[in-house]
Design an enzyme around this catalytic site. Sequence first.
Site, PDB file in Angstrom:
ATOM      1  N   HIS A 189     -12.903  19.762  14.364  1.00  8.65           N
ATOM      2  CA  HIS A 189     -12.621  18.356  14.086  1.00  8.65           C
ATOM      3  C   HIS A 189     -11.123  18.124  14.177  1.00  8.65           C
ATOM      4  O   HIS A 189     -10.339  18.995  13.797  1.00  8.65           O
ATOM      5  CB  HIS A 189     -13.127  17.966  12.685  1.00  8.65           C
ATOM      6  CG  HIS A 189     -13.250  16.496  12.516  1.00  8.65           C
ATOM      7  ND1 HIS A 189     -12.184  15.706  12.166  1.00  8.65           N
ATOM      8  CD2 HIS A 189     -14.301  15.685  12.692  1.00  8.65           C
ATOM      9  CE1 HIS A 189     -12.593  14.451  12.121  1.00  8.65           C
ATOM     10  NE2 HIS A 189     -13.872  14.403  12.453  1.00  8.65           N
TER      11      HIS A 189
ATOM     12  N   ASP B 190     -21.976  16.508  12.825  1.00  7.36           N
ATOM     13  CA  ASP B 190     -23.055  16.561  13.815  1.00  7.36           C
ATOM     14  C   ASP B 190     -23.840  17.868  13.800  1.00  7.36           C
ATOM     15  O   ASP B 190     -24.868  17.982  14.451  1.00  7.36           O
ATOM     16  CB  ASP B 190     -22.480  16.340  15.231  1.00  7.36           C
ATOM     17  CG  ASP B 190     -21.908  14.943  15.386  1.00  7.36           C
ATOM     18  OD1 ASP B 190     -22.617  13.993  15.021  1.00  7.36           O
ATOM     19  OD2 ASP B 190     -20.765  14.802  15.846  1.00  7.36           O
TER      20      ASP B 190
HETATM   21  N1  CMC Z   1     -15.826  25.324  20.212  1.00 12.56           N
HETATM   22  C1  CMC Z   1     -14.934  26.220  20.705  1.00 12.56           C
HETATM   23  N2  CMC Z   1     -13.596  26.038  20.672  1.00 12.56           N
HETATM   24  C2  CMC Z   1     -13.148  24.899  20.154  1.00 12.56           C
HETATM   25  C3  CMC Z   1     -14.012  23.917  19.626  1.00 12.56           C
HETATM   26  C4  CMC Z   1     -15.396  24.178  19.665  1.00 12.56           C
HETATM   27  N3  CMC Z   1     -16.275  23.275  19.168  1.00 12.56           N
HETATM   28  N4  CMC Z   1     -13.290  22.873  19.178  1.00 12.56           N
HETATM   29  C5  CMC Z   1     -12.001  23.186  19.408  1.00 12.56           C
HETATM   30  N5  CMC Z   1     -11.914  24.417  20.004  1.00 12.56           N
HETATM   31  C6  CMC Z   1     -10.688  25.137  20.348  1.00 12.56           C
HETATM   32  C7  CMC Z   1     -10.067  24.579  21.611  1.00 12.56           C
HETATM   33  O1  CMC Z   1     -10.553  25.218  22.754  1.00 12.56           O
HETATM   34  C8  CMC Z   1      -8.600  24.852  21.361  1.00 12.56           C
HETATM   35  O2  CMC Z   1      -8.376  26.216  21.573  1.00 12.56           O
HETATM   36  P1  CMC Z   1      -6.975  26.720  22.222  1.00 12.56           P
HETATM   37  O3  CMC Z   1      -5.929  26.376  21.189  1.00 12.56           O
HETATM   38  O4  CMC Z   1      -7.155  28.184  22.429  1.00 12.56           O
HETATM   39  O5  CMC Z   1      -6.796  25.948  23.496  1.00 12.56           O
HETATM   40  C9  CMC Z   1      -8.447  24.617  19.852  1.00 12.56           C
HETATM   41  O6  CMC Z   1      -9.737  24.903  19.304  1.00 12.56           O
HETATM   42  C10 CMC Z   1      -8.033  23.189  19.491  1.00 12.56           C
HETATM   43  O7  CMC Z   1      -8.968  22.300  20.095  1.00 12.56           O
HETATM   44  P2  CMC Z   1      -8.661  20.834  20.570  1.00 12.56           P
HETATM   45  O8  CMC Z   1      -9.602  20.479  21.667  1.00 12.56           O
HETATM   46  O9  CMC Z   1      -7.198  20.685  20.820  1.00 12.56           O
HETATM   47  O10 CMC Z   1      -9.014  20.030  19.261  1.00 12.56           O
HETATM   48  P3  CMC Z   1      -9.184  18.474  19.178  1.00 12.56           P
HETATM   49  O11 CMC Z   1      -8.704  18.079  17.845  1.00 12.56           O
HETATM   50  O12 CMC Z   1      -8.563  17.827  20.359  1.00 12.56           O
HETATM   51  O13 CMC Z   1     -10.769  18.266  19.326  1.00 12.56           O
HETATM   52  C11 CMC Z   1     -13.045  18.044  18.820  1.00 12.56           C
HETATM   53  C12 CMC Z   1     -11.612  17.979  18.272  1.00 12.56           C
HETATM   54  C13 CMC Z   1     -14.009  17.588  17.732  1.00 12.56           C
HETATM   55  C14 CMC Z   1     -13.184  17.103  20.020  1.00 12.56           C
HETATM   56  C15 CMC Z   1     -13.359  19.509  19.244  1.00 12.56           C
HETATM   57  O14 CMC Z   1     -13.300  20.346  18.114  1.00 12.56           O
HETATM   58  C16 CMC Z   1     -14.717  19.641  19.928  1.00 12.56           C
HETATM   59  O15 CMC Z   1     -14.810  19.461  21.139  1.00 12.56           O
HETATM   60  N6  CMC Z   1     -15.810  19.960  19.159  1.00 12.56           N
HETATM   61  C17 CMC Z   1     -17.145  20.023  19.732  1.00 12.56           C
HETATM   62  C18 CMC Z   1     -17.714  18.627  19.887  1.00 12.56           C
HETATM   63  C19 CMC Z   1     -18.093  18.036  18.545  1.00 12.56           C
HETATM   64  O16 CMC Z   1     -18.740  18.673  17.729  1.00 12.56           O
HETATM   65  N7  CMC Z   1     -17.708  16.767  18.339  1.00 12.56           N
HETATM   66  C20 CMC Z   1     -18.022  16.021  17.115  1.00 12.56           C
HETATM   67  C21 CMC Z   1     -16.791  15.747  16.296  1.00 12.56           C
HETATM   68  S1  CMC Z   1     -17.122  15.188  14.621  1.00 12.56           S
HETATM   69  C22 CMC Z   1     -17.971  13.678  14.760  1.00 12.56           C
HETATM   70  C23 CMC Z   1     -17.426  12.684  15.705  1.00 12.56           C
HETATM   71  O17 CMC Z   1     -16.227  12.495  15.855  1.00 12.56           O
HETATM   72  O18 CMC Z   1     -18.254  12.018  16.329  1.00 12.56           O
END
Ligand code: CMC
Length: 438
Positions: A316, A373
């Site tokens: 998140h 989720d």
């Molecule tokens: N699985 C594997 N690696 C992950 C995940 C994940 N679910 N989420 C983040 N990472 C890694 C990402 O690859 C990155 O690694 P590195 O530093 O080595 O490049 C690091 O963690 C930081 O990730 P980010 O993409 O910069 O984080 P963000 O704040 O931009 O993204 C997020 C947040 C929710 C989009 C992301 O965690 C994600 O894609 N999660 C899976 C989708 C999900 O469950 N979404 C629902 C979010 S909660 C409800 C809502 O908002 O609707």
Amino acid sequence: MGDLAEADATKTTTAHLKLPGDKTVELPVTVGTEDEHAVDISKLRGASGYITLDNGFGNTGSCSSKICYIDGEKGILRYRGHPIEQLATQSRFIEVAWLLIWGELPTPSQLAAFSEELTANAMLHEGMLHQFEAFPPDAPPMAMLSAMINACSCYHPELLRMDDEEHMAEATAKLISKVRTIAAYSFRMSIGKPINYPNPALSYTRNFLHMMFSEAFVPYDAPDEVIRAMRMFLILHADHEQNCSTSTVRVVGSSGANLFASTSSGVCALWGPLHGGANVAVINMLQHIHDSDTSLSQYIEKVKTDPNTRLMGFGHRVYKNFDPRALILKDAADDLLNALGLSDPLLDLAKELEQVALHDEYFIERKLYPNVDFYSGVILKAIGIPVNMFTVMFAIGRMPGWIAHWYEQFQQTARIARPRQVYTGAGERDYVPADKRG
Ligand code: CMC
């Protein structure tokens, strides 16, 4: 705590930004109710020629707001100051909707009047039914939802302008009530069954489930446990400050676009798998693991090594410890399945996957925990909601939050949202006629 916060706030009312060329710019610091500090850069460009760059707005406060508070480090979520744990277990969804939009919990008479307004506005204009008929049977429900919410602008033109609070109250009741009717009609149309008109004798949640699942001469009467779980689901999804879809609603609304158009764009933003669409992606992922020979540790290995595979329902932008909604939903999933005498291998799988991930260095280092989720799909599945309707359910829940933010911004007479950019394309170059390009 009060004294300390005040002392800190006084010390830091101005920030100094040192720029190349030995130029220092003074910037005011804003302090929030919970002692959150923000450097106000709104005059930075005028003072220095610099803008700030923040990919994905991860470090940008786009507004000040009184609606929702999150402390991502401590796992705190409050709506208008009320802890989510209390609201999820003690209140009703329409009460929470009122709280978010109007700022206080409703009095019994306000709640009764709001409930009547929702009942009075549950029907759709018959003209809208013909629009449903024009969608192909396999149309994605989120596309229908967004289109039909926008279509409400055509049927209620008197609400395109917000002249007073009464207009706002009317538009609010229409949207919160009709979003569930639209959702249920989309589902009925998609399975080729006749729609069920809303029943004015039923509560908000019960009425929705009736519109979804009643059959001719066989009314669907949901068990109380199902109603409780559904209410909790909706409350937990009702707001989450400046998330992607709410920010979208605010950005669209900032141009002066009406409430129907703005919330319809919120539905589109919610659709994506990184946002609300994650609840579908989680169930698909669990099902895939369940049906294939992949072990949990093999799947985790793939997540860690394949940049195109994420552990859906994990991570998140704001929560870096735990998502309080996930904790509540995990228990609620257990309670619901027990009450209904069901077992779901996907719930067991989700719990195992959570344990594997929580003990893996990759997830620990990046502070990735289950989000809202991760367990919500198990609950929706137990209630009988089909997977392609999961994100629609999120949208029904989030509608009060979108409305609250749209209205707050409307009252703040905010500026149009118009970010800048750092241009990295070609420098100036001359046009070349087509026959001279090689
Ligand atoms: N699985 C594997 N690696 C992950 C995940 C994940 N679910 N989420 C983040 N990472 C890694 C990402 O690859 C990155 O690694 P590195 O530093 O080595 O490049 C690091 O963690 C930081 O990730 P980010 O993409 O910069 O984080 P963000 O704040 O931009 O993204 C997020 C947040 C929710 C989009 C992301 O965690 C994600 O894609 N999660 C899976 C989708 C999900 O469950 N979404 C629902 C979010 S909660 C409800 C809502 O908002 O609707």
